[in-house]
Design an enzyme around this catalytic site. Structure first.
Site, mmCIF file in Angstrom:
data_model
loop_
_atom_site.group_PDB
_atom_site.id
_atom_site.type_symbol
_atom_site.label_atom_id
_atom_site.label_comp_id
_atom_site.label_asym_id
_atom_site.label_seq_id
_atom_site.Cartn_x
_atom_site.Cartn_y
_atom_site.Cartn_z
ATOM 1 N N HIS A 8 -1.365 -5.562 -3.403
ATOM 2 C CA HIS A 8 -1.172 -5.600 -1.947
ATOM 3 C C HIS A 8 -2.279 -4.816 -1.239
ATOM 4 O O HIS A 8 -2.982 -5.353 -0.365
ATOM 5 C CB HIS A 8 0.205 -5.021 -1.594
ATOM 6 C CG HIS A 8 0.504 -5.004 -0.131
ATOM 7 N ND1 HIS A 8 1.281 -5.963 0.484
ATOM 8 C CD2 HIS A 8 0.124 -4.148 0.861
ATOM 9 C CE1 HIS A 8 1.362 -5.704 1.784
ATOM 10 N NE2 HIS A 8 0.674 -4.598 2.041
ATOM 11 N N GLU A 9 -2.435 -3.552 -1.625
ATOM 12 C CA GLU A 9 -3.468 -2.729 -0.971
ATOM 13 C C GLU A 9 -4.858 -3.287 -1.276
ATOM 14 O O GLU A 9 -5.756 -3.214 -0.438
ATOM 15 C CB GLU A 9 -3.359 -1.271 -1.402
ATOM 16 C CG GLU A 9 -2.022 -0.590 -1.062
ATOM 17 C CD GLU A 9 -1.586 -0.724 0.400
ATOM 18 O OE1 GLU A 9 -2.463 -0.773 1.287
ATOM 19 O OE2 GLU A 9 -0.359 -0.805 0.643
HETATM 20 ZN ZN ZN Z 1 0.281 -4.016 4.063
#
Ligand code: ZN
Length: 502
Positions: free
Chosen positions: A266-267
């Site tokens: 995600h990051e």
């Molecule tokens: Zn996010």
């Protein structure tokens, strides 16, 4: 006759200095979350306040206003990039100067009190304790909206800070469609006899091996470790000090390796965006996303559509079995795929799966618009929350800590933030649908060139613009249609019909 290029050069130089201060602030905040010893908190608070004050003063001073006033109506004398920089700076400056300093100070003070009380209220599941602070944050936010100005709803003025140009009345029909179709999907899944067996997931997963694996996946995605690094923090985040210094953090759960994986991917999606912004935009406000929703589309695309796909687990199963031979000896890629996509209505938004996540957002949107528009009062929030949880997710909320006190956003006065999470999901699916058309065999090729090809596509369609275009323009230019919930619903309904057959 003033020389506009000369004025522009002055503006560019001044914005460079302001950006330097902003990035220094971000670095201090990053250190606070990652390395700072607990006793450093007092001095760090002072340092952050001093730099934030300096940045605000620099940004809103007379020189800046004169430069913007001289340049904003003469953009035809500038290049498209220069004109965009003037336009975006003028927009930020208008917002910054509309709110009187007295309100900025009041807001900051109320925010830190509300935060402290929220922490305690959540600990003791005591909404009464938080209620007066929620009222203060709502009142101050309504006041802020009056200063900022709006056409239809005061909520629009607040939403605009996170998702430029979006309004509550545009969101409502979109969210109504999502709520109906996703609630129906969740109900269908609950009836399915095919719920995966995931007891094998609850084992010890070596922390160093988890981190190593996440770094390998990040590298494969195209994250440049010579222009970034990954550390651990309680709440994972991405932060940028320059297009060539974009850092991410992750968290490790020793009993569930999928947790670190999904947070890193995600990051990583956010970070690929930041690393892909044009170097020519560095030290300017153009080196940023035009909205939080479009930023979130990049993280969700990698985390969910790629990182929770079956081809992804087929690719990485052999490597995972090398790192965790004892735990994964008997596990297949299909087991991993089903475990990563198990659906279970739950109380907590941040733990929610793809099918239920937007429902958590919609519930918050409905409550916060009603608060800001004044149709409900803060004391109504717990009851409303609990009844909506029953309607949308079919779950009973045992206490407010697991209900309306779970998120920091309202204590922070961040009304209008939540919708950007759902918009990120919608944009991600719409972009991916187009990417699959443009890159033949994309998902069958996850072992081979899929990641570099997809990244190149995202660079070309999204990252390269920075704030030159707004979110709607980027989506429309990339996919040929206006932002719509349909691609996301198609993606969800097709994927989960196979995972959870009737
Ligand atoms: Zn996010």
């Amino acid at each position: 006759m003033p020389d506009f290029q000369d004025l522009y050069a002055q503006l560019f130089e001044k914005l460079g200095e302001i950006t330097d201060i902003r990035h220094a602030l971000a670095l201090l905040q990053w250190d606070q979350e990652v390395y700072m010893p607990p006793k450093g908190a007092y001095a760090r608070g002072q340092q952050l306040a001093t730099l934030a004050g300096l940045e605000h003063r620099f940004f809103t001073d007379t020189e800046m206003r004169l430069l913007i006033d001289a340049l904003r109506d003469r953009t035809e004398d500038l290049s498209p990039e220069q004109a965009a920089l003037v336009r975006e700076t003028a927009h930020d400056l208008d917002r910054a100067v509309r709110i009187p300093e007295s309100l900025v100070r009041l807001f900051a003070e109320a925010q830190s009190r509300a935060y402290e009380e929220w922490v305690e209220a959540r600990r003791g599941s005591d909404f009464q304790r938080f209620q007066p602070h929620l009222k203060t944050m709502v009142d101050l936010s309504r006041e802020k909206a009056e200063y900022l100005g709006y056409e239809e709803s005061p909520y629009d003025a607040l939403l605009d800070e996170y998702e430029r140009g979006m309004t509550a009345s545009q969101l409502r029909p979109i969210f109504d469609v999502l709520a109906a179709r996703q609630s129906a999907l969740v109900a269908r899944i609950a009836e399915s006899p095919h719920h995966p067996e995931v007891t094998w997931l609850d084992q010890d997963w070596n922390e160093a091996a988890q981190i190593r694996f996440c770094e390998e996946v990040l590298r494969d995605m195209g994250y440049d470790f010579s222009a970034g690094r990954q550390d651990k923090s309680v709440h994972p985040f991405t932060t940028t000090f320059d297009v060539q210094d974009v850092r991410i953090t992750t968290r490790v759960n020793p009993r569930d390796f999928l947790s670190a994986l999904s947070s890193s991917v995600h990051e990583g999606g956010h970070a690929l965006y930041e690393q892909g912004l044009p170097v020519a935009f560095r030290r300017t406000p153009l080196a940023d996303a035009p909205s939080l929703g479009i930023h979130e589309s990049q993280s969700r695309l990698w985390e969910n559509i790629i990182g929770r796909s079956h081809p992804f687990f087929r690719r990485y199963l052999p490597r995972l079995q090398q790192l965790f031979p004892r735990q994964l000896d008997q596990v297949t890629s299909a087991d991993l795929y089903r475990a990563a996509n198990r659906v279970a209505p739950s109380l907590i938004r941040v733990d929610a799966d793809e099918c239920t996540y937007n429902l958590h957002v919609i519930l918050r949107f409905e409550i916060e618009t009603a608060l800001i528009e004044g149709s409900i009062r803060p004391e109504h929030v717990p009851e409303l929350w609990n009844s909506k949880m029953r309607v949308y997710l079919g779950v009973d909320v045992p206490d407010d800590a697991h209900g309306c006190l779970q998120d920091i956003h309202w204590a922070h006065g961040s009304f209008g933030y939540f919708p950007t999470y759902a918009l990120g999901n919608l944009y991600s699916a719409q972009l991916m649908e187009q990417a699959k058309k443009d890159i033949p065999d994309l998902m069958n090729n996850v072992d081979g060139n899929a990641f570099p090809e997809l990244l190149a596509w995202l660079r070309d369609r999204i990252h390269c613009y920075g704030r030159m275009k707004n979110a709607g323009e980027i989506i429309e230019a990339a996919t040929g249609s206006r932002p719509s919930p349909e691609p996301f619903l198609r993606y969800l309904e097709e994927k989960y019909a196979v995972l959870y057959p009737a």
